[in-house]
Design a protein around this motif. Structure first.
Motif, PDB file in Angstrom:
ATOM      1  N   SER A   8      -4.083   0.000  11.391  1.00 30.01           N
ATOM      2  CA  SER A   8      -3.021  -0.066  10.384  1.00 30.01           C
ATOM      3  C   SER A   8      -1.776   0.660  10.849  1.00 30.01           C
ATOM      4  O   SER A   8      -0.655   0.185  10.668  1.00 30.01           O
ATOM      5  CB  SER A   8      -3.515   0.528   9.060  1.00 30.01           C
ATOM      6  OG  SER A   8      -4.568  -0.250   8.523  1.00 30.01           O
ATOM      7  N   ARG A  10       1.281   3.990  -2.885  1.00 34.21           N
ATOM      8  CA  ARG A  10       0.579   5.178  -2.379  1.00 34.21           C
ATOM      9  C   ARG A  10      -0.934   4.956  -2.439  1.00 34.21           C
ATOM     10  O   ARG A  10      -1.712   5.857  -2.771  1.00 34.21           O
ATOM     11  CB  ARG A  10       0.951   6.436  -3.167  1.00 34.21           C
ATOM     12  CG  ARG A  10       2.446   6.752  -3.206  1.00 34.21           C
ATOM     13  CD  ARG A  10       2.996   6.979  -1.792  1.00 34.21           C
ATOM     14  NE  ARG A  10       4.345   7.524  -1.783  1.00 34.21           N
ATOM     15  CZ  ARG A  10       5.449   6.794  -1.597  1.00 34.21           C
ATOM     16  NH1 ARG A  10       5.353   5.487  -1.408  1.00 34.21           N
ATOM     17  NH2 ARG A  10       6.633   7.372  -1.577  1.00 34.21           N
ATOM     18  N   ASP A  11      -1.336   3.731  -2.091  1.00 36.06           N
ATOM     19  CA  ASP A  11      -2.736   3.342  -2.195  1.00 36.06           C
ATOM     20  C   ASP A  11      -3.500   3.703  -0.924  1.00 36.06           C
ATOM     21  O   ASP A  11      -4.059   2.839  -0.237  1.00 36.06           O
ATOM     22  CB  ASP A  11      -2.830   1.835  -2.473  1.00 36.06           C
ATOM     23  CG  ASP A  11      -4.239   1.376  -2.781  1.00 36.06           C
ATOM     24  OD1 ASP A  11      -5.058   2.228  -3.147  1.00 36.06           O
ATOM     25  OD2 ASP A  11      -4.516   0.162  -2.640  1.00 36.06           O
ATOM     26  N   PHE A  12      -3.493   4.967  -0.602  1.00 37.14           N
ATOM     27  CA  PHE A  12      -4.284   5.484   0.509  1.00 37.14           C
ATOM     28  C   PHE A  12      -4.634   6.926   0.156  1.00 37.14           C
ATOM     29  O   PHE A  12      -4.058   7.520  -0.764  1.00 37.14           O
ATOM     30  CB  PHE A  12      -3.514   5.413   1.834  1.00 37.14           C
ATOM     31  CG  PHE A  12      -2.247   6.217   1.853  1.00 37.14           C
ATOM     32  CD1 PHE A  12      -2.238   7.541   2.296  1.00 37.14           C
ATOM     33  CD2 PHE A  12      -1.042   5.665   1.417  1.00 37.14           C
ATOM     34  CE1 PHE A  12      -1.076   8.289   2.307  1.00 37.14           C
ATOM     35  CE2 PHE A  12       0.131   6.402   1.424  1.00 37.14           C
ATOM     36  CZ  PHE A  12       0.116   7.712   1.868  1.00 37.14           C
ATOM     37  N   THR A  13      -5.570   7.464   0.874  1.00 39.48           N
ATOM     38  CA  THR A  13      -5.981   8.843   0.616  1.00 39.48           C
ATOM     39  C   THR A  13      -5.749   9.703   1.844  1.00 39.48           C
ATOM     40  O   THR A  13      -5.591   9.191   2.966  1.00 39.48           O
ATOM     41  CB  THR A  13      -7.471   8.915   0.225  1.00 39.48           C
ATOM     42  OG1 THR A  13      -8.254   8.375   1.307  1.00 39.48           O
ATOM     43  CG2 THR A  13      -7.740   8.126  -1.051  1.00 39.48           C
ATOM     44  N   PRO A  44      -7.725   3.138  10.261  1.00 41.57           N
ATOM     45  CA  PRO A  44      -6.410   3.791  10.293  1.00 41.57           C
ATOM     46  C   PRO A  44      -5.643   3.515  11.571  1.00 41.57           C
ATOM     47  O   PRO A  44      -4.431   3.326  11.547  1.00 41.57           O
ATOM     48  CB  PRO A  44      -6.751   5.281  10.131  1.00 41.57           C
ATOM     49  CG  PRO A  44      -8.194   5.393  10.507  1.00 41.57           C
ATOM     50  CD  PRO A  44      -8.824   4.093  10.133  1.00 41.57           C
ATOM     51  N   MET A  68       0.826  -1.205   0.000  1.00 37.77           N
ATOM     52  CA  MET A  68       0.000   0.000   0.000  1.00 37.77           C
ATOM     53  C   MET A  68       0.863   1.258   0.000  1.00 37.77           C
ATOM     54  O   MET A  68       0.611   2.221  -0.731  1.00 37.77           O
ATOM     55  CB  MET A  68      -0.916  -0.009   1.214  1.00 37.77           C
ATOM     56  CG  MET A  68      -1.806   1.216   1.333  1.00 37.77           C
ATOM     57  SD  MET A  68      -2.337   1.485   3.038  1.00 37.77           S
ATOM     58  CE  MET A  68      -0.790   1.978   3.811  1.00 37.77           C
ATOM     59  N   HIS A 114      -9.827  -0.722   5.929  1.00 36.81           N
ATOM     60  CA  HIS A 114      -8.991  -0.962   7.102  1.00 36.81           C
ATOM     61  C   HIS A 114      -8.992   0.275   7.998  1.00 36.81           C
ATOM     62  O   HIS A 114      -8.830   1.404   7.523  1.00 36.81           O
ATOM     63  CB  HIS A 114      -7.548  -1.274   6.673  1.00 36.81           C
ATOM     64  CG  HIS A 114      -7.430  -2.554   5.921  1.00 36.81           C
ATOM     65  ND1 HIS A 114      -7.222  -3.763   6.539  1.00 36.81           N
ATOM     66  CD2 HIS A 114      -7.512  -2.807   4.594  1.00 36.81           C
ATOM     67  CE1 HIS A 114      -7.166  -4.720   5.619  1.00 36.81           C
ATOM     68  NE2 HIS A 114      -7.338  -4.167   4.435  1.00 36.81           N
ATOM     69  N   ALA A 123      -4.866  10.253   7.251  1.00 33.97           N
ATOM     70  CA  ALA A 123      -4.772   9.127   6.323  1.00 33.97           C
ATOM     71  C   ALA A 123      -6.009   8.247   6.417  1.00 33.97           C
ATOM     72  O   ALA A 123      -6.545   8.000   7.495  1.00 33.97           O
ATOM     73  CB  ALA A 123      -3.522   8.309   6.616  1.00 33.97           C
ATOM     74  N   ARG A 124      -6.448   7.760   5.261  1.00 32.36           N
ATOM     75  CA  ARG A 124      -7.586   6.848   5.190  1.00 32.36           C
ATOM     76  C   ARG A 124      -7.179   5.634   4.368  1.00 32.36           C
ATOM     77  O   ARG A 124      -6.526   5.748   3.339  1.00 32.36           O
ATOM     78  CB  ARG A 124      -8.803   7.543   4.548  1.00 32.36           C
ATOM     79  CG  ARG A 124      -9.322   8.733   5.361  1.00 32.36           C
ATOM     80  CD  ARG A 124      -9.942   8.259   6.659  1.00 32.36           C
ATOM     81  NE  ARG A 124     -10.543   9.339   7.440  1.00 32.36           N
ATOM     82  CZ  ARG A 124      -9.974   9.891   8.507  1.00 32.36           C
ATOM     83  NH1 ARG A 124      -8.767   9.464   8.903  1.00 32.36           N
ATOM     84  NH2 ARG A 124     -10.569  10.846   9.177  1.00 32.36           N
ATOM     85  N   PHE A 125      -7.608   4.427   4.831  1.00 31.17           N
ATOM     86  CA  PHE A 125      -7.153   3.175   4.230  1.00 31.17           C
ATOM     87  C   PHE A 125      -8.295   2.334   3.689  1.00 31.17           C
ATOM     88  O   PHE A 125      -8.218   1.117   3.688  1.00 31.17           O
ATOM     89  CB  PHE A 125      -6.380   2.347   5.254  1.00 31.17           C
ATOM     90  CG  PHE A 125      -5.214   3.055   5.858  1.00 31.17           C
ATOM     91  CD1 PHE A 125      -3.996   3.067   5.209  1.00 31.17           C
ATOM     92  CD2 PHE A 125      -5.343   3.724   7.061  1.00 31.17           C
ATOM     93  CE1 PHE A 125      -2.912   3.722   5.763  1.00 31.17           C
ATOM     94  CE2 PHE A 125      -4.262   4.372   7.624  1.00 31.17           C
ATOM     95  CZ  PHE A 125      -3.043   4.382   6.966  1.00 31.17           C
ATOM     96  N   GLY A 126      -9.351   2.912   3.247  1.00 35.20           N
ATOM     97  CA  GLY A 126     -10.460   2.116   2.727  1.00 35.20           C
ATOM     98  C   GLY A 126     -11.142   1.352   3.831  1.00 35.20           C
ATOM     99  O   GLY A 126     -11.580   1.929   4.839  1.00 35.20           O
TER     100      GLY A 126
END
Length: 525
Positions: A317, A283-286, A314, A279, A312, A307-310
């Motif tokens: 994570s 850079r697969d997070f917003t 935060p 991830m 999952h 940070a946001r992880f879909g």
């Protein structure tokens, strides 16, 4: 050779000693060798009760079995200790049988297991902690052991306060230590839970050892064991992952299946670690941006990047990343995304705070990386604020202080997040250079109903003002809370009252508690 001799030979092939008991359980016929070293005869047993031969903990089960025996029935074997002499016992298995023609006499076959051992109470060894156990696992994997196992041993009732149980506990500690891979790799995780590192293919019966240790003190102990194998050699799983999995296993508190739980937790942890690495690399997070406002004017001062992880969470994570030593790369990836936002057209007045874990300040990598990210346009550093989270993870506070000083000299501001009133928080305030302190939201939540919370915030604000630091109150959700913190002199506020996180910094904000210039953004000062 007659049939009787042949049958006797077969009997001795399956047992070491043959006995016949009368109706009262007394021995009136003996054949074979006794349990003493050298195989001494058992003639001296004649006239004794069979229950006189076993340790205290085995006497009642044996007496119950004798009372319940019926002709032609084959009861389960009885595992017990046979007393050899005043100082030694020997593990044995007893099989009882009653022939109809000989009833009420009972036949007994005894098979000895292992050598005789002393009854003397050993000195209880010093067992490892959970961290020590994990270090032994790492050492074993790194020094050529292709596969080792962590065996979990739970012994209900061992922690009873009487002297017999205390002696039994010393014996248990000694036998587990001796059974570990190097004689020094057993740990006590809880009063009645142990673990030891041993070869994965070891067949030693730990449960029998624990049972014998208790029997030697007249205590009936029943151990439950589970085991988790770990493969890998020097390139095996990270000891951080082992620690994370073991802590999760201990925290769950489940006695049954501890080894299975540990094994599954370890596999899951390693999968999550790989997912997290991928991830970060992609850079697969917003990032979402929440406004922080100047309480005196209502103007948006800056934004915190969250940070946001879909799917999952935060918090989970980030904790995993901190535990597994992956947080530095993630913290730099967050800063990189925030800097891209600052460089976008139309956001030239925006200022953003990014979080950095205290664990990332343990080495020079984060500071060096952040300075490299901003080297092409150093003026952007004045629009960046570093919020130090998880200050408890700062291992070397002096070194962390030097790294934060380097950032401040480069023009990047520093904020201490989640500041409380404990001795640790005051120590960080004293020794970590910072421009801003963010007051823990727990105090803000109660500030309108709890005078103590109000007084604590008041003193914190005064102390920070004396140190020339600004203050931010987080988790401001009501007009009453905003009015209270403003009255106490807090400079800035953050919370749903002022705006929820959004995918882009929103320079216009809801109508302020006091009049504000919509769309205006104040400077850091």
């Amino acid at each position: 050779m007659n049939t009787k001799s042949r049958l006797l030979g077969m009997a001795f092939a399956a047992a070491d000693t043959l006995l016949e008991l009368d109706a009262e359980g007394r021995i009136h016929m003996t054949l074979g060798a006794g349990p003493r070293p050298g195989g001494a005869a058992v003639d001296a047993w004649s006239g004794l009760r069979l229950t006189d031969l076993v340790g205290k903990s085995g006497q009642k089960p044996l007496a119950d079995a004798l009372a319940a025996i019926r002709p032609n029935e084959r009861p389960a074997p009885i595992d017990t200790l046979i007393v050899c002499d005043a100082d030694h016992v020997r593990r044995a298995r007893l099989r009882l049988f009653q022939l109809p023609d000989l009833a009420p006499a009972v036949s007994c076959a005894i098979s000895y297991e292992g050598a005789a051992f002393t009854l003397a109470v050993p000195e209880a060894p010093t067992l490892l902690s959970a961290d020590g156990l994990l270090n032994r696992v790492r050492g074993s994997l790194a020094t050529g052991q292709s596969e080792v196992a962590v065996a979990f041993v739970d012994i209900p009732g061992l922690d009873a306060p009487d002297e017999a149980h205390q002696r039994a506990a010393a014996r248990v500690a000694a036998v587990l230590q001796a059974s570990s891979i190097d004689g020094a790799s057993a740990a006590r995780l809880a009063p009645e839970r142990f673990a030891l590192v041993r070869p994965a293919d070891c067949s030693l019966d730990i449960e029998a050892q624990v049972r014998d240790a208790g029997a030697a003190e007249g205590v009936d102990l029943a151990a439950r064991t589970t085991q988790a194998a770990l493969s890998g050699g020097a390139a095996g799983p990270s000891v951080r992952a082992l620690r994370f999995a073991l802590e999760a296993c201990i925290k769950d508190g489940g006695i049954d299946g501890a080894g299975v739980a540990f094994s599954e937790s370890l596999k899951r942890t390693l999968r999550e670690a790989e997912r997290f690495r991928a991830m970060v690399k992609a850079r697969d997070f917003t990032l979402e941006y929440q406004p922080i406002v100047d309480l005196s004017t209502g103007v948006t001062h800056h934004f915190e990047a969250l940070a946001r992880f879909g799917s999952h969470g935060p918090a989970d994570s980030i904790r995993l990343a901190e535990e597994l030593g992956l947080i530095e790369g993630f913290d730099l990836a967050v800063a990189e995304k925030a800097l891209m936002q600052l460089r976008r057209p139309g956001f030239g007045l925006t200022r953003i705070a990014v979080n950095v874990s205290g664990a990332s300040l343990g080495e020079n990598g984060y500071v060096d990386g952040l300075l490299r990210l901003t080297a092409a346009a150093p003026e952007i550093r004045s629009r960046l604020l570093i919020e130090v989270t998880e200050t408890a993870a700062v291992a070397d506070i002096e070194a962390a202080g030097r790294r934060l000083t380097a950032l401040r000299r480069a023009g990047i501001r520093v904020c201490l997040d989640d500041f409380g009133v404990g001795a640790a928080s005051l120590d960080y305030l004293h020794r970590l250079p910072a421009d801003t302190v963010k007051i823990d939201g727990r105090f803000v939540r109660e500030i309108t109903t709890d005078q103590r919370a109000r007084d604590l915030v008041s003193h914190l604000v005064e102390m920070c003002a004396d140190l020339k630091m600004t203050t931010i109150a987080e988790m401001v959700e009501t007009e009453a809370q905003a009015a209270a913190i403003r009255e106490l002199g807090v400079g800035y506020g953050q919370g749903w009252l002022f705006g929820r996180p959004a995918l882009e910094p929103v320079l216009t904000a809801p109508e302020p508690v006091t009049a504000r210039r919509r769309g205006a953004v104040a400077g850091w000062g």
